[in-house]
Design an enzyme around this catalytic site. Sequence first.
Site, PDB file in Angstrom:
ATOM      1  N   THR A  87     -61.943  15.538  34.199  1.00 37.08           N
ATOM      2  CA  THR A  87     -60.862  14.550  34.291  1.00 37.08           C
ATOM      3  C   THR A  87     -60.231  14.712  35.661  1.00 37.08           C
ATOM      4  O   THR A  87     -59.669  15.770  35.961  1.00 37.08           O
ATOM      5  CB  THR A  87     -59.797  14.800  33.204  1.00 37.08           C
ATOM      6  N   LYS A 162     -59.788   6.906  30.604  1.00 42.22           N
ATOM      7  CA  LYS A 162     -59.307   8.194  30.088  1.00 42.22           C
ATOM      8  C   LYS A 162     -57.795   8.341  30.276  1.00 42.22           C
ATOM      9  O   LYS A 162     -57.072   8.706  29.341  1.00 42.22           O
ATOM     10  CB  LYS A 162     -60.053   9.322  30.830  1.00 42.22           C
ATOM     11  N   LYS A 237     -51.324  17.348  32.689  1.00 46.82           N
ATOM     12  CA  LYS A 237     -52.260  17.015  33.781  1.00 46.82           C
ATOM     13  C   LYS A 237     -52.648  15.534  33.720  1.00 46.82           C
ATOM     14  O   LYS A 237     -52.590  14.818  34.721  1.00 46.82           O
ATOM     15  CB  LYS A 237     -53.511  17.896  33.664  1.00 46.82           C
TER      16      LYS A 237
END
Length: 290
Positions: A87, A162, A237
Amino acid sequence: MKIGFIGLGNMGGPMAANLAKAGHEVTGFDMADVKIEGIKMAGSAATAAEGARVVITMLPNGDILRRVADEVIPAMETGAVLLDCSTVDVESARDVAAQAQAAGLSALDAPVSGGVGGAAGGTLTFMVGGDEAGFDIARELFDIMGQKAVHCGPSGNGQAAKICNNMILGATMIATCEAFTLADKLGLERQAMFDVVSTSSGYSWSMNAYCPAPGIGPKSPADNGYQPGFAADLMLKDLRLSQQAAETVDADTPMGRAACDLYAEFVEKEDGKGRDFSAMLPRFETRGRG
Ligand code: NAD
């Protein structure tokens, strides 16, 4: 298929092990001294990438991905696929893909959802950005490491999917936890709250599948002392990546920003570090409005 796998941590380790178990020839590299059953370890990322049809990366962030890409792209054969499952920010994903394409490679950004359990069980979902040719080559690997791969469009679109998904998840988890706290204070039983909301218009994955209240709904990290699961640090994050992206394209995301600020407080100033992201519920329990 000959595969290079760089970044064999909590996620990459079991993903690589599943590929090896399925009969693929996997050469791995990690900065740390790791050993994974069935994987031959190389002395550098470039060595792991040499001669591979697909090079998979599963790394902590975009800066590290850029450094690893600088090293592996020149070592890869024309027509091979650079498949990043980390990611990272959309910009890094698009820059690395452009660099790979300029060197005659296919590039895919394919971040995952499903966590460590999904990586071990081969049940991840891949959100994939990049060219069709690369997707076709990687499809059989997605089928081993996961249960679903959605091709979301050109490079960077996997990362976009995402971070948008996780921005919704962060905000709904907070909303679910604060609603439980309000319900507690109004004298509503948690089971009744769950029974109503999980079958009414307030339902969500956070309530129905991952209920933050212990002993209510299906088993979740709340039933295990809020051990992750999906750690609050990782949620932070992803929320930061979504805010970074929103800034880049001038998107107004007030709920995403509020979720990001709250997880930052929880992880960096309170006791959220290392706890599941659903531990927002005990956090709210100890607070009033002031
Ligand atoms: P991790 O820290 O366990 O693994 C990262 C690995 O990369 C480590 O083993 C580290 O030594 C290695 N590494 C770092 N720099 C390197 C370099 N220059 N060359 C080679 N290896 C290097 O992290 P993780 O939990 O496996 O997460 C990996 C990625 O997956 C992250 O981008 C994370 O956001 C994403 N992700 C994690 C989860 C989860 O639940 N853990 C879920 C979805 C997505």
